[in-house]
Design an enzyme around this catalytic site. Sequence first.
Site: not given
Ligand code: ADP
Ligand code: MG
Length: 404
Positions: A37, A202, A360, A384
């Site tokens: 970023r 999330k 992110g 998001g």
């Molecule tokens: P992004 O930032 O790409 O939008 P999120 O913030 O929604 O993604 O999610 C990222 C997190 O999701 C990572 O830190 C990862 O460890 C977690 N994650 C992925 N699969 C699982 C799971 N099965 N259980 C708990 N956490 C998970």
């Molecule tokens: Mg995230």
Amino acid sequence: MTLRTLESLGSLEGKRVIVRCDLNVPLRDGVITDDGRVRASLPTLNALINAGARVIVCSHLGRPDGAPDPQYSLEPVAQRLSELLGAPVAFARDTVGESAQDAVSSLEDGGVVVIENLRFNAGETAKDDATRQAFAAELAKLGDVLVSDGFGVVHRKQASVYELAELLPSAAGLLIETELDVLDRLTEKPERPYAVVLGGSKVSDKLGVISHLLPRVDRILVGGGMLFTFLKAQGHAVASSLLEEDQLDVVRGYIAEAEERGVELVLPTDVLVAASFSADAAHEVAAADAIEATAFGASGIGLDIGPETAARFAEVIRGSKTVFWNGPMGVFEFPAFAAGTKTVAQALTEVDGLSVVGGGDSAAAVRQLGFTDDQFGHISTGGGASLEFLEGKKLPGLEVLGWA
Ligand code: ADP
Ligand code: MG
């Protein structure tokens, strides 16, 4: 109406230009683990420096509680920015106080200062309009114009994103322009088949997007933390995995609607189950309908999609012409649970068409797993924000810049 761009601000020589960036980088023990970023903010910052502007960079970092919290200081980010710009970058220890005011008045043409984390001030994210407006008015005193370039936050109605853009002459920066060009290609006549891959943690945020995506896409692949709510909705026990119990009916509705619309909903058939949530936890592959049948019984936690699922996802992704992916398939931060994310990332690099990674943690994951930005059609800085754009929602941080 179209987005106001940098040219609309006229000559910026000698002007104090506030740049709202999204420098919300992942940090571990005060060290930046992915500077994507910061790099993404460079084109706009260099353009402003070259134009002789006095550049005041602001951003949020993490979720501090509306008050100063040293673990969320932007100081390491200011240092990294200085290295990447190859020029000194001043740092102000507050956001709108004496330190920020002094730093801004010491700026020379082409100089850069980073002010402290916007979210150290409760007004940044306040629910109440008047409180946000009051904080935006404080920020506005620091500059003559605003360049809004934090794509990752344009879906948020927050003081520096929305109210500040109303108070000062404002325009979008180059990052926002680039992001919108790519997202337009995903929304206007995407080449088909069009697949969206969802994962991450999330869960409730991201479940909501599915109803908006169902009319627009051909395939939805579900991994990451949200897959367990789907498996449970299908009647399978998920042991101690991440679960949103109150979303089960909603998810059943999605499963039914996908079928009605002929959207292929690709759900995991196997899962990697761990004894506990830790890097060195014992783990086993389990069939999606037998998650509690591992040695860990009801205390097992699903931390990644299984190998059969990963291979199936890869096949579906490679057979699509347009792919958008948000959310890691598993807890990729632990190498033992990164395989699903790696397989999916690899498949995206092999798409014969447009592949976009957004979010992110998703962006950090692909770089951490050894992929490079040029292997994908685009790596978006916004998860998001990208999802809300793809849903067809109006994003306040873009509307305020004239976009409709
Ligand atoms: P992004 O930032 O790409 O939008 P999120 O913030 O929604 O993604 O999610 C990222 C997190 O999701 C990572 O830190 C990862 O460890 C977690 N994650 C992925 N699969 C699982 C799971 N099965 N259980 C708990 N956490 C998970
Ligand atoms: Mg995230």
